[in-house]
Design an enzyme around this catalytic site. Sequence first.
Site, PDB file in Angstrom:
ATOM      1  N   LYS A 202       0.843  -1.186   0.000  1.00  0.00           N
ATOM      2  CA  LYS A 202       0.000   0.000   0.000  1.00  0.00           C
ATOM      3  C   LYS A 202       0.883   1.242   0.000  1.00  0.00           C
ATOM      4  CE  LYS A 202      -4.115  -1.973   0.362  1.00  0.00           C
ATOM      5  NZ  LYS A 202      -5.196  -1.751  -0.631  1.00  0.00           N
ATOM      6  N   ASP A 230      -0.542  -0.090  -4.500  1.00  0.00           N
ATOM      7  CA  ASP A 230      -1.933   0.363  -4.448  1.00  0.00           C
ATOM      8  C   ASP A 230      -1.988   1.683  -3.687  1.00  0.00           C
ATOM      9  OD1 ASP A 230      -4.633   0.734  -4.283  1.00  0.00           O
ATOM     10  OD2 ASP A 230      -5.079  -1.202  -3.345  1.00  0.00           O
ATOM     11  N   GLU A 256      -2.448   0.435  -8.504  1.00  0.00           N
ATOM     12  CA  GLU A 256      -3.902   0.502  -8.382  1.00  0.00           C
ATOM     13  C   GLU A 256      -4.326   1.903  -7.958  1.00  0.00           C
ATOM     14  OE1 GLU A 256      -5.942  -2.495  -5.938  1.00  0.00           O
ATOM     15  OE2 GLU A 256      -4.142  -3.713  -6.219  1.00  0.00           O
ATOM     16  N   LYS A 305     -13.896  -6.736  -7.770  1.00  0.00           N
ATOM     17  CA  LYS A 305     -14.152  -7.294  -6.433  1.00  0.00           C
ATOM     18  C   LYS A 305     -15.635  -7.619  -6.307  1.00  0.00           C
ATOM     19  CE  LYS A 305     -10.456  -4.760  -4.148  1.00  0.00           C
ATOM     20  NZ  LYS A 305     -10.135  -3.452  -3.564  1.00  0.00           N
TER      21      LYS A 305
HETATM   22 MG   LIG Z   1      -6.977  -1.583  -4.464  1.00  0.00          MG
END
Ligand SMILES: [Mg+2]
Length: 404
Positions: A202, A230, A256, A305
């Site tokens: 992240k 991300d 992302e 998702k």
């Molecule tokens: Mg993501």
Amino acid sequence: MKISRQQFLKFFGLGVVSTALAEKFTLAWPKLASAREEINKMKIKKIEIFNFDIPLIEPFHIAIGTMTAANDVLVKIITDSGLYGLGESCPFAPITGETQASNIAAARAIREILMGKDPLAIELLMEQIGNIVHANPGAVAAFDMALYDLLGKVANLPLYRLLGGYRSSFETDITSGLNTPEKMVASVKDGLARGYRQIKIKVGEDPDLDVRRVKMVREAIGPDIPLRIDANQGWSVPQAISALKRMEPFNVQFVEQPVLASDISGLKAVRQQSPIPIMADESLFLPSDSTKLIREEACDYFNIKLMKAGGLLNSLKIAQVAAAANIQCMVGCMLESKLGLTAAAHLVASQKNIIFADLDGNSEHQVDPVIGGIKVEKGTIHLPDGPGLGCDVDPAFLKKMRAV
Ligand SMILES: [Mg+2]
């Protein structure tokens, strides 16, 4: 006509075989016909909804929020045939705007819609659930998942075989949440030690610090391990362009959602200048978002998702729109239990153009309340053989949960 002894035996032999087959099918057909009749009459008799709370080992931080527990919702759709299907919602308010309480309210409304209906008419039921998917995609996903679980059980097939059957195992990455670069390096090394061969970290906080995170993680894992990042919408457009240019030497596979979900033109602007491919995540919920992203040429990849799309039906539609536009996809997750992760794994296994998986959502769960389902061996996910999702919830765990 005279035939040789050999020809006689050949024809006679075939005759015996075909007579045996005919007998077998004559016996089997009535059974199949009555089973089919029963399936065609099957109705949803009861729907149970539970608070499904799983504590985390450590709080999970991303650029837009923190989770201390997976406060999920479990749905059990029971038919008059005795077959049942299971589904899970994992509301993650910073991303989908849902909470456990809003999911429970939506689930009560969906229960009213589905009672007494044919559980195999999934497209029709999703149409009747309608716009609830815009406000509570996770709640809709739980019901969709349970209906697909039932479909697989009726067909007596693992769901991924029913949906396309492209593969039966695949690799997932392991994700490090936001932390100091040193702690993220330690977390990534721990993932490698556990056998994972794809790393996601992240970012999306301070761009200078993010560049340092990527540099330090790349140095720690060596040149060959795929590294994806991300930003969870955390950067402005100029910040994203600058950070991604500075990250070019560290061989990042893709980033992302560098900028705000609603800023499709910003996403496109970043894509035009970034040396690193762009994956849309929070900008992509429903199939209609996928066509918009393709039309705008705003990204290189999709992150699908179940919790954003409202389940498997919409996720399959997104994957197929993507396939037609030659876009490859990842399937990601929130912090679902192994039940939701297994449903997502069936999706990955079913489709050719889903080439990345980020299905480590339960790696920080204190307990695994699910029996069966996917098996994860050194970062490789193996699909279960059983019909439907191929998993169940531990009844002892469920006893402790509050039914709604
Ligand atoms: Mg993501």
